[in-house]
Scaffold this motif. Structure first.
Motif, PDB file in Angstrom:
ATOM      1  N   ALA A 163      17.879 -40.969  10.518  1.00 41.62           N
ATOM      2  CA  ALA A 163      19.086 -40.097  10.100  1.00 41.62           C
ATOM      3  C   ALA A 163      19.525 -38.955  11.021  1.00 41.62           C
ATOM      4  O   ALA A 163      20.793 -38.610  11.594  1.00 41.62           O
ATOM      5  CB  ALA A 163      19.175 -39.858   8.720  1.00 41.62           C
ATOM      6  N   LEU A 164      18.392 -38.287  11.416  1.00 41.18           N
ATOM      7  CA  LEU A 164      18.749 -37.154  12.468  1.00 41.18           C
ATOM      8  C   LEU A 164      19.191 -37.695  13.798  1.00 41.18           C
ATOM      9  O   LEU A 164      20.238 -37.221  14.422  1.00 41.18           O
ATOM     10  CB  LEU A 164      17.308 -36.499  12.751  1.00 41.18           C
ATOM     11  CG  LEU A 164      17.144 -35.547  13.707  1.00 41.18           C
ATOM     12  CD1 LEU A 164      18.348 -34.179  13.406  1.00 41.18           C
ATOM     13  CD2 LEU A 164      15.913 -34.966  14.057  1.00 41.18           C
ATOM     14  N   TYR A 165      18.727 -38.821  14.291  1.00 43.38           N
ATOM     15  CA  TYR A 165      18.961 -39.184  15.658  1.00 43.38           C
ATOM     16  C   TYR A 165      20.449 -39.789  15.246  1.00 43.38           C
ATOM     17  O   TYR A 165      21.427 -39.613  16.517  1.00 43.38           O
ATOM     18  CB  TYR A 165      18.043 -40.298  16.011  1.00 43.38           C
ATOM     19  CG  TYR A 165      16.524 -39.707  16.257  1.00 43.38           C
ATOM     20  CD1 TYR A 165      16.420 -38.514  16.763  1.00 43.38           C
ATOM     21  CD2 TYR A 165      15.447 -40.574  15.968  1.00 43.38           C
ATOM     22  CE1 TYR A 165      14.953 -37.956  16.609  1.00 43.38           C
ATOM     23  CE2 TYR A 165      14.492 -40.291  16.280  1.00 43.38           C
ATOM     24  CZ  TYR A 165      14.110 -39.051  16.458  1.00 43.38           C
ATOM     25  OH  TYR A 165      12.870 -38.534  16.735  1.00 43.38           O
ATOM     26  N   LYS A 166      20.950 -40.475  14.734  1.00 47.21           N
ATOM     27  CA  LYS A 166      22.206 -40.885  14.330  1.00 47.21           C
ATOM     28  C   LYS A 166      23.069 -39.839  14.309  1.00 47.21           C
ATOM     29  O   LYS A 166      24.030 -39.842  14.891  1.00 47.21           O
ATOM     30  CB  LYS A 166      22.230 -41.802  13.287  1.00 47.21           C
ATOM     31  CG  LYS A 166      21.421 -43.169  13.791  1.00 47.21           C
ATOM     32  CD  LYS A 166      21.556 -44.143  12.544  1.00 47.21           C
ATOM     33  CE  LYS A 166      20.793 -45.595  13.079  1.00 47.21           C
ATOM     34  NZ  LYS A 166      20.851 -46.680  11.787  1.00 47.21           N
ATOM     35  N   ARG A 167      22.683 -38.677  13.490  1.00 51.83           N
ATOM     36  CA  ARG A 167      23.768 -37.542  13.408  1.00 51.83           C
ATOM     37  C   ARG A 167      24.077 -37.009  14.588  1.00 51.83           C
ATOM     38  O   ARG A 167      24.932 -36.408  14.989  1.00 51.83           O
ATOM     39  CB  ARG A 167      23.142 -36.794  12.298  1.00 51.83           C
ATOM     40  CG  ARG A 167      23.965 -35.690  11.947  1.00 51.83           C
ATOM     41  CD  ARG A 167      23.387 -34.782  10.663  1.00 51.83           C
ATOM     42  NE  ARG A 167      22.123 -34.172  10.888  1.00 51.83           N
ATOM     43  CZ  ARG A 167      21.105 -34.469  10.277  1.00 51.83           C
ATOM     44  NH1 ARG A 167      20.966 -35.489   9.526  1.00 51.83           N
ATOM     45  NH2 ARG A 167      19.928 -33.811  10.498  1.00 51.83           N
ATOM     46  N   LEU A 168      22.895 -36.894  15.742  1.00 53.94           N
ATOM     47  CA  LEU A 168      23.154 -36.327  16.859  1.00 53.94           C
ATOM     48  C   LEU A 168      24.020 -37.224  17.848  1.00 53.94           C
ATOM     49  O   LEU A 168      24.013 -36.811  19.081  1.00 53.94           O
ATOM     50  CB  LEU A 168      21.744 -36.137  17.415  1.00 53.94           C
ATOM     51  CG  LEU A 168      21.049 -34.875  16.709  1.00 53.94           C
ATOM     52  CD1 LEU A 168      19.642 -34.692  17.157  1.00 53.94           C
ATOM     53  CD2 LEU A 168      21.725 -33.620  16.900  1.00 53.94           C
TER      54      LEU A 168
ATOM     55  N   GLU B  86      18.408 -30.996  20.114  1.00 55.80           N
ATOM     56  CA  GLU B  86      19.861 -30.723  20.476  1.00 55.80           C
ATOM     57  C   GLU B  86      19.651 -29.716  21.533  1.00 55.80           C
ATOM     58  O   GLU B  86      20.281 -29.885  22.709  1.00 55.80           O
ATOM     59  CB  GLU B  86      20.666 -29.960  19.452  1.00 55.80           C
ATOM     60  CG  GLU B  86      20.901 -30.832  18.245  1.00 55.80           C
ATOM     61  CD  GLU B  86      21.723 -29.936  17.179  1.00 55.80           C
ATOM     62  OE1 GLU B  86      22.993 -30.308  17.197  1.00 55.80           O
ATOM     63  OE2 GLU B  86      20.950 -29.393  16.570  1.00 55.80           O
TER      64      GLU B  86
END
Length: 70
Positions: free
Chosen positions: A29-34, A3
């Motif tokens: 999951a992290l990348y999609k959440r961002l 971020e």
């Protein structure tokens, strides 16, 4: 950390692309959440230590455009 990297990019950088192994569910999951969205897959993109291969999942973040539907 990601971020912070994205927030400090110069204004002219409109897209950020990255890839992760298809089985790396935590990273995906992290990348999609961002806000990253999948745009393609690359067969046998990564070779592992044991000699096997993993497909790569390519993702892209559009910084200024309307979000891409999931």
């Amino acid at each position: 950390l990601l971020e912070t990297f994205i927030s400090q990019l110069p204004a002219h950088v409109e897209q950020v692309k990255l890839a992760a192994g298809v089985g790396n569910l935590a990273a995906l999951a992290l990348y999609k959440r961002l806000g990253f969205r999948e745009w393609g897959r690359e067969p046998r993109a990564m070779r592992l230590d044991d000699g096997s291969y993993v497909d790569g999942v390519w993702l892209m973040l559009h910084r200024y455009a309307a979000p891409i539907p999931a």
